[in-house]
Scaffold this motif. Sequence first.
Motif, PDB file in Angstrom:
ATOM      1  N   LEU A  29       0.661  -1.105  -0.074  1.00 25.40           N
ATOM      2  CA  LEU A  29      -0.080  -0.200   0.108  1.00 25.40           C
ATOM      3  C   LEU A  29       0.994   1.150   0.061  1.00 25.40           C
ATOM      4  O   LEU A  29       1.686   1.393   0.696  1.00 25.40           O
ATOM      5  CB  LEU A  29      -0.820   0.110   1.186  1.00 25.40           C
ATOM      6  CG  LEU A  29      -2.169  -0.904   1.118  1.00 25.40           C
ATOM      7  CD1 LEU A  29      -3.025  -0.941   2.377  1.00 25.40           C
ATOM      8  CD2 LEU A  29      -2.933  -0.817   0.102  1.00 25.40           C
ATOM      9  N   HIS A  30       0.273   2.312  -0.781  1.00 23.99           N
ATOM     10  CA  HIS A  30       1.207   3.493  -0.868  1.00 23.99           C
ATOM     11  C   HIS A  30       0.619   4.353   0.292  1.00 23.99           C
ATOM     12  O   HIS A  30      -0.865   4.207   0.608  1.00 23.99           O
ATOM     13  CB  HIS A  30       1.019   3.998  -2.325  1.00 23.99           C
ATOM     14  CG  HIS A  30       1.833   5.449  -2.364  1.00 23.99           C
ATOM     15  ND1 HIS A  30       3.196   5.495  -2.248  1.00 23.99           N
ATOM     16  CD2 HIS A  30       1.392   6.579  -2.086  1.00 23.99           C
ATOM     17  CE1 HIS A  30       3.569   6.644  -2.468  1.00 23.99           C
ATOM     18  NE2 HIS A  30       2.472   7.543  -2.086  1.00 23.99           N
ATOM     19  N   GLY A  31       1.488   5.134   0.940  1.00 27.93           N
ATOM     20  CA  GLY A  31       1.008   6.243   1.910  1.00 27.93           C
ATOM     21  C   GLY A  31       0.900   5.910   3.092  1.00 27.93           C
ATOM     22  O   GLY A  31       1.434   4.603   3.555  1.00 27.93           O
ATOM     23  N   PRO A  32       0.439   6.644   4.064  1.00 29.01           N
ATOM     24  CA  PRO A  32      -0.209   7.946   3.812  1.00 29.01           C
ATOM     25  C   PRO A  32       0.758   8.888   3.269  1.00 29.01           C
ATOM     26  O   PRO A  32       2.022   8.782   3.569  1.00 29.01           O
ATOM     27  CB  PRO A  32      -1.018   8.186   4.985  1.00 29.01           C
ATOM     28  CG  PRO A  32      -0.096   7.673   6.233  1.00 29.01           C
ATOM     29  CD  PRO A  32       0.428   6.155   5.658  1.00 29.01           C
ATOM     30  N   CYS A  33       0.293   9.749   2.340  1.00 26.77           N
ATOM     31  CA  CYS A  33       1.199  10.675   1.815  1.00 26.77           C
ATOM     32  C   CYS A  33       1.509  11.814   2.663  1.00 26.77           C
ATOM     33  O   CYS A  33       1.043  12.936   2.515  1.00 26.77           O
ATOM     34  CB  CYS A  33       0.542  11.181   0.407  1.00 26.77           C
ATOM     35  SG  CYS A  33       0.292   9.845  -0.782  1.00 26.77           S
ATOM     36  N   THR A  34       2.318  11.727   3.721  1.00 23.98           N
ATOM     37  CA  THR A  34       2.631  12.873   4.745  1.00 23.98           C
ATOM     38  C   THR A  34       4.030  13.358   4.626  1.00 23.98           C
ATOM     39  O   THR A  34       4.329  14.305   5.047  1.00 23.98           O
ATOM     40  CB  THR A  34       2.119  12.416   6.200  1.00 23.98           C
ATOM     41  OG1 THR A  34       2.624  11.247   6.150  1.00 23.98           O
ATOM     42  CG2 THR A  34       0.825  12.351   6.164  1.00 23.98           C
ATOM     43  N   ARG A  91       9.193  13.259   1.290  1.00 22.33           N
ATOM     44  CA  ARG A  91       9.626  12.399   0.404  1.00 22.33           C
ATOM     45  C   ARG A  91       8.469  12.339  -0.651  1.00 22.33           C
ATOM     46  O   ARG A  91       8.869  11.902  -1.811  1.00 22.33           O
ATOM     47  CB  ARG A  91       9.914  10.943   0.702  1.00 22.33           C
ATOM     48  CG  ARG A  91      11.461  10.995   1.569  1.00 22.33           C
ATOM     49  CD  ARG A  91      12.151   9.563   1.741  1.00 22.33           C
ATOM     50  NE  ARG A  91      12.143   8.957   0.486  1.00 22.33           N
ATOM     51  CZ  ARG A  91      12.319   7.799   0.181  1.00 22.33           C
ATOM     52  NH1 ARG A  91      12.215   6.886   1.261  1.00 22.33           N
ATOM     53  NH2 ARG A  91      12.598   7.112  -0.913  1.00 22.33           N
ATOM     54  N   CYS A  92       7.378  12.187  -0.213  1.00 25.34           N
ATOM     55  CA  CYS A  92       6.247  11.803  -0.848  1.00 25.34           C
ATOM     56  C   CYS A  92       5.486  13.158  -1.644  1.00 25.34           C
ATOM     57  O   CYS A  92       5.066  13.065  -2.784  1.00 25.34           O
ATOM     58  CB  CYS A  92       5.289  11.064   0.105  1.00 25.34           C
ATOM     59  SG  CYS A  92       3.955   9.779  -0.865  1.00 25.34           S
ATOM     60  N   LEU A  93       5.465  13.850  -0.953  1.00 24.76           N
ATOM     61  CA  LEU A  93       4.709  15.179  -1.385  1.00 24.76           C
ATOM     62  C   LEU A  93       5.596  16.136  -2.374  1.00 24.76           C
ATOM     63  O   LEU A  93       6.786  16.250  -2.129  1.00 24.76           O
ATOM     64  CB  LEU A  93       3.979  16.006  -0.291  1.00 24.76           C
ATOM     65  CG  LEU A  93       3.260  15.422   0.677  1.00 24.76           C
ATOM     66  CD1 LEU A  93       2.864  16.123   1.797  1.00 24.76           C
ATOM     67  CD2 LEU A  93       1.813  14.782  -0.105  1.00 24.76           C
ATOM     68  N   HIS A 113       1.025  17.720  -3.440  1.00 20.46           N
ATOM     69  CA  HIS A 113       0.391  16.660  -3.999  1.00 20.46           C
ATOM     70  C   HIS A 113       1.332  15.334  -3.952  1.00 20.46           C
ATOM     71  O   HIS A 113       2.562  15.691  -4.074  1.00 20.46           O
ATOM     72  CB  HIS A 113       0.127  16.766  -5.489  1.00 20.46           C
ATOM     73  CG  HIS A 113      -1.012  18.007  -5.593  1.00 20.46           C
ATOM     74  ND1 HIS A 113      -0.789  18.945  -6.805  1.00 20.46           N
ATOM     75  CD2 HIS A 113      -2.144  18.324  -5.186  1.00 20.46           C
ATOM     76  CE1 HIS A 113      -1.829  19.960  -6.517  1.00 20.46           C
ATOM     77  NE2 HIS A 113      -2.586  19.618  -5.541  1.00 20.46           N
ATOM     78  N   CYS A 114       0.784  14.273  -4.103  1.00 15.62           N
ATOM     79  CA  CYS A 114       1.557  13.049  -4.037  1.00 15.62           C
ATOM     80  C   CYS A 114       2.527  12.906  -5.240  1.00 15.62           C
ATOM     81  O   CYS A 114       1.750  13.026  -6.262  1.00 15.62           O
ATOM     82  CB  CYS A 114       0.647  11.661  -3.835  1.00 15.62           C
ATOM     83  SG  CYS A 114       1.633  10.302  -4.050  1.00 15.62           S
ATOM     84  N   SER A 115       3.907  12.871  -5.205  1.00 15.19           N
ATOM     85  CA  SER A 115       4.720  12.915  -6.240  1.00 15.19           C
ATOM     86  C   SER A 115       4.474  11.582  -7.238  1.00 15.19           C
ATOM     87  O   SER A 115       4.605  11.480  -8.221  1.00 15.19           O
ATOM     88  CB  SER A 115       6.101  12.887  -5.926  1.00 15.19           C
ATOM     89  OG  SER A 115       6.344  12.106  -5.033  1.00 15.19           O
TER      90      SER A 115
HETATM   91 ZN   LIG Z   1       2.182   9.696  -1.979  1.00 15.17          ZN
END
Ligand SMILES: [Zn+2]
Length: 192
Positions: free
Chosen positions: A97-102, A105-107, A112-114
């Motif tokens: 599972l991806h995320g949570p986008c917090t 590195r992700c945003l 927004h989620c990269s």
């Molecule tokens: Zn993300």
Amino acid sequence: MAGKLTQQYIVDAYSVQSKLKELIEDIDKRHIMGVYVAYVYVIEFQKRGLPHAHMLIWLEESDKILDPAAIDRLISAEFPDPIAHANLHELVKVHMLHGPCTSARCLDEEGHCSKQFPKSLREDTLYNPSGYPLYKRRPIETPIHIGRRTVDNSWVVPYNAYLLEKYEAHINVEACSSMKSVKYLLKYIQRI
Ligand SMILES: [Zn+2]
């Protein structure tokens, strides 16, 4: 490598290395992704966290993944049936599972989620001759709760069921029909 090598890190890194060796045998000798022409991999050492591998496989003409049925045979971006495939269902929950986008590195800069999660739900896989396919991600009747998160197929990172069940580890598998994947790997080579 930067940082202090702890005993646990060495044990874990050794485990990653032996899994990688077995994975290469799966690709090279057992042809689990099909007969290949070439493959290349890069091992990325992060400052924190375990080393991990990025691998590209070029398939033989006869085994090239050129339609939705071929993609669906090798790659899934959905939770399997929780009763018929209880073990795989749990493994998707734990590892894919991806995320949570917090995290930063992700945003991206706009928040927004990269990696563009959550992905749009769709009934069928769409083959894309100039890049990555859009994988089938059907709506599920009962959303899945993980702690305070509620997830569905829009959060599943594409995986190969055989590899996920065998290695019980995060192994993202994608089909790509363009040079985009080569650029992706070069990005990691250049960092090293
Ligand atoms: Zn993300």
